[in-house]
Design a protein around this motif. Structure first.
Motif, short mmCIF file in Angstrom:
data_model
loop_
_atom_site.label_atom_id
_atom_site.label_comp_id
_atom_site.label_asym_id
_atom_site.label_seq_id
_atom_site.Cartn_x
_atom_site.Cartn_y
_atom_site.Cartn_z
N GLU A 58 0.79 -1.21 0.09
CA GLU A 58 -0.05 0.02 0.09
C GLU A 58 0.92 1.17 0.11
O GLU A 58 0.63 2.30 -0.65
N LYS A 59 2.17 1.31 0.63
CA LYS A 59 2.96 2.38 0.92
C LYS A 59 4.05 2.49 -0.34
O LYS A 59 4.78 3.27 0.00
N ILE A 64 6.72 2.10 -9.32
CA ILE A 64 7.09 0.79 -9.74
C ILE A 64 5.97 0.06 -10.17
O ILE A 64 6.54 -0.85 -10.91
N LEU A 65 5.17 0.17 -9.81
CA LEU A 65 3.94 -0.85 -10.37
C LEU A 65 3.68 -0.19 -11.60
O LEU A 65 3.32 -1.10 -12.44
N GLY A 66 3.68 1.06 -12.03
CA GLY A 66 3.68 1.33 -13.41
C GLY A 66 4.51 0.87 -14.35
O GLY A 66 4.31 0.09 -15.46
N GLU A 67 5.80 0.85 -13.80
CA GLU A 67 6.88 -0.05 -14.76
C GLU A 67 6.62 -1.62 -14.74
O GLU A 67 6.76 -2.09 -15.85
N ILE A 68 6.38 -2.19 -13.64
CA ILE A 68 5.88 -3.30 -13.88
C ILE A 68 4.76 -4.05 -14.94
O ILE A 68 5.00 -4.78 -15.83
N LEU A 69 3.74 -2.90 -14.74
CA LEU A 69 2.67 -3.14 -15.66
C LEU A 69 3.14 -2.94 -17.18
O LEU A 69 2.61 -3.28 -18.16
N VAL A 82 -4.48 -9.71 -26.35
CA VAL A 82 -5.00 -8.32 -25.96
C VAL A 82 -4.82 -8.35 -24.29
O VAL A 82 -5.49 -9.14 -23.77
N LEU A 83 -4.60 -7.12 -23.65
CA LEU A 83 -4.69 -6.98 -22.12
C LEU A 83 -6.15 -6.67 -22.03
O LEU A 83 -6.56 -5.48 -22.39
N SER A 84 -6.97 -7.50 -21.29
CA SER A 84 -8.21 -7.14 -21.01
C SER A 84 -8.74 -6.84 -19.54
O SER A 84 -10.06 -6.86 -19.30
N GLY A 85 -7.85 -6.25 -18.78
CA GLY A 85 -7.94 -5.97 -17.43
C GLY A 85 -7.11 -6.62 -16.39
O GLY A 85 -6.22 -7.02 -16.76
N GLY A 86 -7.60 -7.04 -15.30
CA GLY A 86 -7.07 -7.48 -14.38
C GLY A 86 -7.37 -7.17 -12.85
O GLY A 86 -8.45 -6.78 -12.92
N HIS A 87 -6.61 -7.77 -11.78
CA HIS A 87 -6.98 -7.51 -10.45
C HIS A 87 -5.98 -7.08 -9.92
O HIS A 87 -4.99 -7.89 -9.77
N SER A 88 -6.04 -6.13 -8.60
CA SER A 88 -4.83 -6.11 -7.71
C SER A 88 -5.51 -5.97 -6.37
O SER A 88 -6.43 -5.67 -6.04
N ILE A 89 -4.62 -6.26 -5.54
CA ILE A 89 -4.77 -6.18 -3.96
C ILE A 89 -3.30 -5.73 -3.28
O ILE A 89 -2.46 -5.67 -3.86
N HIS A 90 -3.66 -5.08 -2.00
CA HIS A 90 -2.62 -4.72 -1.26
C HIS A 90 -1.82 -5.93 -0.54
O HIS A 90 -2.63 -6.72 -0.34
N ASP A 91 -0.67 -6.08 -0.55
CA ASP A 91 -0.15 -7.02 -0.04
C ASP A 91 1.44 -6.49 0.29
O ASP A 91 2.03 -5.80 -0.42
N PRO A 92 2.13 -7.15 1.44
CA PRO A 92 3.28 -6.78 1.92
C PRO A 92 4.53 -7.00 0.88
O PRO A 92 5.48 -6.27 0.72
#
Length: 294
Positions: A58-59, A64-69, A82-92
């Motif tokens: 979360e913090k 960094i996330l933008g570069e991964i994606l 084709v990239l059609s979406g996805g799902h994300s959660i907060h995780d350590p």
């Protein structure tokens, strides 16, 4: 899984994600995406859609996330899906991968069983990525070794799969977490055959041999060793090469068997690719062990 829709179309559905093995988030995104897409190629299919799976602190810095994606999206585009979406959660811990949907002709599915005596065994990428990953966390690895390591993990199996689909492949799998010997054993035992492998033909990142001698080895590699100890004959193989063959691979290559009469023609085409393939052995009738490395 594979789900047949019509006489000519079946859906392939896969899912894979993991934690970073490299500090560069963009390259991590590419590697994780290439790894996730690999299952479709290992079944002879063509990726059509992909969805991101993300765990992110979360913090943590969102750049960094933008570069991964961004890295993942580029590999998805390269695959033709084709990239059609996805799902994300907060995780350590950061984790990333894809759920991929592909299609395949049900009559042309690559199965991970069915190898026949007289077949030739071919692998499409060198081994050793797990050992190099372990070494990179302990010491600075040479630039040429790092470049080879990254190239192997970011290269899609799309290009080798497109070549071998034109031939009567009897069995195929991709080399991932169970290591080369784990996946080869799975294919050999399911085929009820013995794979006879020539140790001098097994390809690997050259630096991984020296790192294995220094015990830069993985816990998963040791789990692979413990599971396979009584199932394979590697008694003539030096310890360092044993570790390379047990080493879990990230975005590893394809291992497939094909009738011997096609091997030269297939190899000529595969070796036009940037990453060279290797003939590593033959398939024989079952003889005491599923794998014999001599």
């Amino acid at each position: 899984i594979i789900y047949q829709l019509t006489d000519d179309i079946a859906l392939i559905q896969t899912l894979d994600f993991f934690t970073p093995m490299i500090d560069n988030p963009y390259l991590f995104g590419q590697i994780a995406a290439a790894n996730s897409l690999s299952d479709v190629y290992a079944m002879g299919g063509e990726p059509k859609t992909a969805m991101n799976i993300v765990c992110f602190p979360e913090k943590e810095n969102l750049e960094i996330l933008g570069e991964i994606l961004r890295g993942g999206a580029e590999k998805i585009m390269e695959s033709g899906a084709v990239l059609s979406g996805g799902h994300s959660i907060h995780d350590p811990a950061i984790k990333y991968g894809l759920s991929v949907t592909g299609i395949v002709n049900p009559k042309k599915i690559f199965k991970n069983y069915g190898s026949q005596a007289g077949d030739v065994l071919i692998i499409t990428k060198p081994l050793g990525t797990g050992i190099i990953s372990t070494a990179s966390k302990v010491e600075t690895i040479a630039e040429d070794v790092k470049n080879e390591w990254i190239k192997l993990m970011t290269t899609l199996n799309k290009y080798s799969a497109e070549i071998i689909k034109e031939y009567p492949v009897s069995a195929c799998t991709d080399i991932t977490g169970f290591g080369f010997l784990g996946h080869a054993y799975e294919m050999a035992s399911a085929s009820e055959k013995t794979f006879v492998l020539e140790q001098e033909l097994i390809p690997y990142i050259s630096a991984s041999k020296e790192f294995a001698k220094e015990f830069y080895i993985t816990s998963m590699g040791q789990k692979n060793r413990n599971y396979l100890t009584d199932k394979v004959d590697i008694s003539s193989v030096p310890f360092c090469l044993q570790e390379i063959m047990f080493d879990p691979q990230t975005s590893g290559g394809l291992l497939f068997s094909i009738p011997g009469k096609y091997s030269s023609e297939v190899m000529n085409k595969l070796n036009d690719l940037d990453i060279k393939s290797s003939v590593i052995g033959t398939v024989e009738e079952f003889n005491k062990k599923s794998i014999i490395v001599r």
